[in-house]
Design an enzyme around this catalytic site. Sequence first.
Site, PDB file in Angstrom:
ATOM      1  N   ARG A  77       0.835  -1.208   0.000  1.00  0.00           N
ATOM      2  CA  ARG A  77       0.000   0.000   0.000  1.00  0.00           C
ATOM      3  C   ARG A  77       0.869   1.258   0.000  1.00  0.00           C
ATOM      4  O   ARG A  77       0.523   2.261  -0.635  1.00  0.00           O
ATOM      5  CB  ARG A  77      -0.988   0.005   1.168  1.00  0.00           C
ATOM      6  CG  ARG A  77      -1.991   1.143   1.108  1.00  0.00           C
ATOM      7  CD  ARG A  77      -3.134   0.955   2.071  1.00  0.00           C
ATOM      8  NE  ARG A  77      -4.215   0.180   1.488  1.00  0.00           N
ATOM      9  CZ  ARG A  77      -5.229   0.694   0.781  1.00  0.00           C
ATOM     10  NH1 ARG A  77      -5.315   2.001   0.575  1.00  0.00           N
ATOM     11  NH2 ARG A  77      -6.159  -0.080   0.277  1.00  0.00           N
ATOM     12  N   GLU A  84      -9.755   6.203   6.890  1.00  0.00           N
ATOM     13  CA  GLU A  84      -8.316   6.437   6.856  1.00  0.00           C
ATOM     14  C   GLU A  84      -7.861   7.698   6.103  1.00  0.00           C
ATOM     15  O   GLU A  84      -6.908   8.357   6.539  1.00  0.00           O
ATOM     16  CB  GLU A  84      -7.602   5.222   6.240  1.00  0.00           C
ATOM     17  CG  GLU A  84      -7.687   3.972   7.084  1.00  0.00           C
ATOM     18  CD  GLU A  84      -7.253   2.744   6.293  1.00  0.00           C
ATOM     19  OE1 GLU A  84      -8.035   2.313   5.431  1.00  0.00           O
ATOM     20  OE2 GLU A  84      -6.151   2.250   6.520  1.00  0.00           O
TER      21      GLU A  84
HETATM   22  N1  MTE Z   1     -12.347   5.614  14.271  1.00  0.00           N
HETATM   23  C1  MTE Z   1     -12.426   5.307  15.580  1.00  0.00           C
HETATM   24  N2  MTE Z   1     -13.177   6.055  16.386  1.00  0.00           N
HETATM   25  N3  MTE Z   1     -11.748   4.237  16.100  1.00  0.00           N
HETATM   26  C2  MTE Z   1     -10.953   3.440  15.316  1.00  0.00           C
HETATM   27  O1  MTE Z   1     -10.351   2.482  15.800  1.00  0.00           O
HETATM   28  N4  MTE Z   1     -10.053   3.023  13.041  1.00  0.00           N
HETATM   29  C3  MTE Z   1      -9.737   3.618  11.741  1.00  0.00           C
HETATM   30  C4  MTE Z   1     -10.963   4.309  11.147  1.00  0.00           C
HETATM   31  N5  MTE Z   1     -11.557   5.176  12.120  1.00  0.00           N
HETATM   32  C5  MTE Z   1     -10.841   3.761  13.927  1.00  0.00           C
HETATM   33  C6  MTE Z   1     -11.590   4.863  13.442  1.00  0.00           C
HETATM   34  C7  MTE Z   1      -9.247   2.637  10.777  1.00  0.00           C
HETATM   35  S1  MTE Z   1      -7.629   2.198  10.842  1.00  0.00           S
HETATM   36  C8  MTE Z   1     -10.057   2.093   9.820  1.00  0.00           C
HETATM   37  S2  MTE Z   1      -9.465   1.035   8.640  1.00  0.00           S
HETATM   38  C9  MTE Z   1     -11.486   2.420   9.742  1.00  0.00           C
HETATM   39  O2  MTE Z   1     -11.898   3.305  10.795  1.00  0.00           O
HETATM   40  C10 MTE Z   1     -12.287   1.121   9.819  1.00  0.00           C
HETATM   41  O3  MTE Z   1     -13.641   1.311   9.863  1.00  0.00           O
HETATM   42  P1  MTE Z   1     -14.549   1.557   8.553  1.00  0.00           P
HETATM   43  O4  MTE Z   1     -14.069   0.622   7.496  1.00  0.00           O
HETATM   44  O5  MTE Z   1     -15.915   1.231   9.030  1.00  0.00           O
HETATM   45  O6  MTE Z   1     -14.349   2.973   8.193  1.00  0.00           O
HETATM   46  C1  QUE Z   2      -5.380  -2.479   3.012  1.00  0.00           C
HETATM   47  C2  QUE Z   2      -5.609  -3.105   4.184  1.00  0.00           C
HETATM   48  C3  QUE Z   2      -5.286  -4.476   4.329  1.00  0.00           C
HETATM   49  C4  QUE Z   2      -4.730  -5.177   3.268  1.00  0.00           C
HETATM   50  C5  QUE Z   2      -4.510  -4.507   2.087  1.00  0.00           C
HETATM   51  C6  QUE Z   2      -4.824  -3.170   1.964  1.00  0.00           C
HETATM   52  C7  QUE Z   2      -5.521  -5.187   5.538  1.00  0.00           C
HETATM   53  C8  QUE Z   2      -5.196  -6.577   5.593  1.00  0.00           C
HETATM   54  C9  QUE Z   2      -4.643  -7.210   4.483  1.00  0.00           C
HETATM   55  C10 QUE Z   2      -4.335  -8.614   4.427  1.00  0.00           C
HETATM   56  C11 QUE Z   2      -3.531  -9.111   3.420  1.00  0.00           C
HETATM   57  C12 QUE Z   2      -3.292 -10.461   3.287  1.00  0.00           C
HETATM   58  C13 QUE Z   2      -3.865 -11.357   4.151  1.00  0.00           C
HETATM   59  C14 QUE Z   2      -4.658 -10.879   5.181  1.00  0.00           C
HETATM   60  C15 QUE Z   2      -4.895  -9.521   5.310  1.00  0.00           C
HETATM   61  O1  QUE Z   2      -4.418  -6.490   3.378  1.00  0.00           O
HETATM   62  O2  QUE Z   2      -5.993  -4.595   6.512  1.00  0.00           O
HETATM   63  O3  QUE Z   2      -5.203 -11.756   6.038  1.00  0.00           O
HETATM   64  O4  QUE Z   2      -3.669 -12.689   4.002  1.00  0.00           O
HETATM   65  O5  QUE Z   2      -5.452  -7.226   6.742  1.00  0.00           O
HETATM   66  O6  QUE Z   2      -4.635  -2.521   0.817  1.00  0.00           O
HETATM   67  O7  QUE Z   2      -6.138  -2.419   5.220  1.00  0.00           O
HETATM   68 MO1  MOS Z   3      -7.314   0.184   9.351  1.00  0.00          MO
HETATM   69  S1  MOS Z   3      -5.269   0.353   9.469  1.00  0.00           S
HETATM   70  O1  MOS Z   3      -7.192  -0.589   7.775  1.00  0.00           O
HETATM   71  O2  MOS Z   3      -7.567  -1.063  10.473  1.00  0.00           O
END
Ligand code: MTE
Ligand code: QUE
Ligand code: MOS
Length: 767
Positions: free
Chosen positions: A307, A717
Site C-alpha cells: 500500500r 483512513e
Molecule cells: N475511528 C475510531 N473512532 N476508532 C478506530 O479504531 N479506526 C480507523 C478508522 N476510524 C478507527 C476509526 C481505521 S484504521 C479504519 S481502517 C477504519 O476506521 C475502519 O472502519 P470503517 O471501514 O468502518 O471505516
Molecule cells: C489495506 C488493508 C489491508 C490489506 C490490504 C490493503 C488489511 C489486511 C490485508 C491482508 C492481506 C493479506 C492477508 C490478510 C490480510 O491487506 O488490513 O489476512 O492474508 O489485513 O490494501 O487495510
Molecule cells: Mo485500518 S489500518 O485498515 O484497520
Amino acid sequence: MKNIPHESGIYHVTGTAVYVDDIPVDDNCLTGYVVYSSYSRAKIKSFDISRAINMPGIKKILSFVDIPGKNQMGPVFHDESVLAENDVFCIGQAIFLIAADNEENARKAAKEIHINFEELEPVLSIEQAMQKGELLQPQRRIECGDVEKALAASPHIIEGELVTGAQEHWYLETQASLCIPGEGNEMKVYSSTQNPSETLAIVAEILGIQKNDVEVVMRRIGGGFGGKETQANHAAAWAALLAYSARCPVKLRLRREDDQIITGKRHPFLIKYKAGFDNDGRISAIDFEQNCNGGYATDLTMAILERAMLHADNAYFVPNMRITGNAWKTNMVSNTAFRGFGGPQGMAGIETIIDRIAWYLKKDSADIRFINFYGLNDRNITPYGQIIENNRLYMLWERLLESSQYKERKKAVDNFNSENEFIKRGIALTPVKFGISFTTSFLNQAGALVNVYTDGSVLVNHGGTEMGQGLHTKIKQIAAKEFGIALENVKVNETNTSKVPNTPPTAASSGTDMNGMAVKNAIDKLKKRIASVIADEFNKEKKFTNQDALIFENNFIIDSKNRGKKILFSKAIPIVHLNRVSLSATGFYHTPGVHFNRTTGKGAPFYYYAFGMAVSEVEVDILTGYHRIIRADILHDTGQSINTAIDIGQIQGGFMQGVGWCTTEECKYDEKGNLLNFSPDTYKIPGVRDIPGQFNVNLLQGAPNPNTIHQSKAVGEPPFMLAFSVWLAMKYAVSAVGNHTIEPEWNIPMTNEKILLAIEKLTSNLK
Ligand code: MTE
Ligand code: QUE
Ligand code: MOS
C-alpha cells in the site's frame, strides 16, 4: 436522518457501553497474564517455574510445550510463535502464560520464573538490517516508463532521504480477551478484535480443534486503528490456551505499559529518492526506494509495504516512476496495520519531493502541487496502470483555495515573518488521493444476516466490527432506509462469527461500503418475499397489485400504482409469517472488478479513490520548538455522506491522529532495544489543546460516488494524511528563520526537540 448521533453515544458517555473487561464473570474466572522476553535477541538455555507454580493463587503456568495445536499465530506467513521456543527475537515476545486468581498474584509469580538467557547481538534499526541483508520477504517493485532515461533528460534533479517514525496506536481499550470453554472442544471467545474470523482461525489452530467449535463475539472495541487487525489475536490465543488448559473461564487484559511494549506499531520507513523536474516544477521521473522496519515477524508487513508503494504517487502524475520496496527484519516488535496502512509513509515521500522542488525553484508549493495533479482526461494513469476516474482534485482545489483564502494568507504569513524574529508562521496546502479496497483482492467480500421479527422489528447482523468509527450507526441508517421504516425499529447486533462467518477484517476503510452492500442484499431478498405475500393479500380484495409495484416507504408497504393501497410494515410482517414465508435472510457482497498482480506490479486494485485537501497555518516558537495550529481548513470528499456528523468526526479524528504522528509522537529506545516511553506521560499523543484554534471541516458537496452504497465514500483512513499540511507548514515556518535561504531538514516526527535541532543546524549554516 443524515447526522443522527452514534448508536452507542449515550452508552459511551454514561459509562454503560460494554467492553471485554466489563462483561460480568463469575468467581471461577481466572486472570490471564503473559510473561515476555526482556531481551531483543537471546537463546533460552533453561528455565525454572517450580517456585512460581507453588505461589498463592497460581492455577496454571504454560510454556510452548503445553500448546495442544500449532505454536503459531502469524496471520499471513506462519513465522510467529504463540510462545517462544528456544529463541527470543524481540523484547515483548511471549514466553509463558500464567492463570491466577488475580493479577497481583500472577505478577508476583512472574517474578519467580527464572529464565537463563544467552544474550545475542540484536538488529535494532533499518540500517543495521540493511548491513546484514536481512529481509522478511523478497523485494517488491512497481515501475512505469523509463526512469533512467527521464532522469538523465531532466533539467533539475533532487535527491535525498526521508525518515518516518513508529506510531503507537493508543486505543483507549488495551488488548483484551475473555475465553469460556463449553462442552467438549467448544470455546467461546470474547475479543477486542477488528478481525473476528481470523481470531477464530488462530484459536482453532493453536487448540488443534475445528473452526465450528469456536465462536468469537465482539460488541465493540475501544478503538483499534489497525492495532487490533491481527494483534488482537494474540491476547485471544493466550487466553484461549489458558482457558482450555484450566477448563474454566480466563480473562486476559494487557496493562497499558505491557500493551505499549508488546504490541506492534506503525512501520518506520527510510525512503530514498531521486526526482527529475523542469523549470516549471513539473515532475518527469522519480526513483523511490522504500525501506520499512517490519520487526521480527512478517504480520501484515507485505500488504502494508504494498500500500505504501501504491501511494508513492499520492495525487500526482509521474510518467516515469520506479518504486522498490524492502521489508527489513529486525529484533523489534512485529509492526502492524495503523490507519492508512502504509499509505501515509508512501505519500510522505512525494510530498517531501514536491515541497523541495518548490523550495528549489522558489515557487509556492501549492502551485507545484497543482501542475502535477492527475489530469481529468489525460495524465490520469497511475504507475500500476489503473486509470483514475471521477478525479475530485480540481473541485477540491477551487473550493478550498477560495474558502481558505490560501493566497492572501500566505502573503500575511510572509509579512508576519518579516516582522517577527522569534515566532515564525507557516502555511501549506496538501492533497490526498487514497485507494479504496483491500489490495489483497479476496478480502473484498462481506456477509450479513438480517432477521425480521413478527412485531416488525429488525435485527441486523453483519461481519464488520464497531470500533468507534460509527459503522453500526451507518448500517442502521442503511437498513432503515432500505426497509422504509423508522430507525428505532432497527437494531444492529454484536458481531458474531456463528451468525456471519468467513469475514475479512474491518479495515481498509471499507466497513460501510462492503457490509452496507451485504445488508442491502439481504434486505432486497426479504423485501421480495414480503412483497410477494402482500401483493397476494391485496389481490384477495380484488384490487390487482403487482408485487414489483410495491414500495417500502414511511413505515408502509405501498402499491406505487395505486398509492391508496397500503399496509403498515408492522402489520404486514405477521401476515408474511402466517403464510409460512421465511423472515430471515443472508446477504453477500463482493467488490466487482478489483485485481492486482504482485509479480508485474500492475492492475486496478482500487474500486475508487477518496480525495481530500487541507490548508493549515501554524506558528512555531523558534526558541523552544513549541508549535500550534492556528487554523486548519479541510475539504473532504465523502461522496453522498450517509451520516455527516460521523464523517466530520472521522475527518477531525483522522487528521489529529496524523498530526500526532507528524509532530509529537516518538517511540524512543535504549541501545538494548528497550522502549523508553511506554506511558502517556512520555509518549505524547495529541490532546485537546493541540486541536487547531480554528478548525473548518467541510464535506465536498455535489459529488456522489457511483456504484457504492447510497453513493457514499469510505472515510476512515484518508483524512489521516491531510496532516502533511501541518507538517509542511511547520517546515515553512522554520525555513523562514533563514529567510528561506537554507532548507531545514524535515523528517517525521518533528518534535519540539527535532525542530530546535533543525533550527540550530540551519542557523549555524547561516553564519
Ligand atoms: N475511528 C475510531 N473512532 N476508532 C478506530 O479504531 N479506526 C480507523 C478508522 N476510524 C478507527 C476509526 C481505521 S484504521 C479504519 S481502517 C477504519 O476506521 C475502519 O472502519 P470503517 O471501514 O468502518 O471505516
Ligand atoms: C489495506 C488493508 C489491508 C490489506 C490490504 C490493503 C488489511 C489486511 C490485508 C491482508 C492481506 C493479506 C492477508 C490478510 C490480510 O491487506 O488490513 O489476512 O492474508 O489485513 O490494501 O487495510
Ligand atoms: Mo485500518 S489500518 O485498515 O484497520
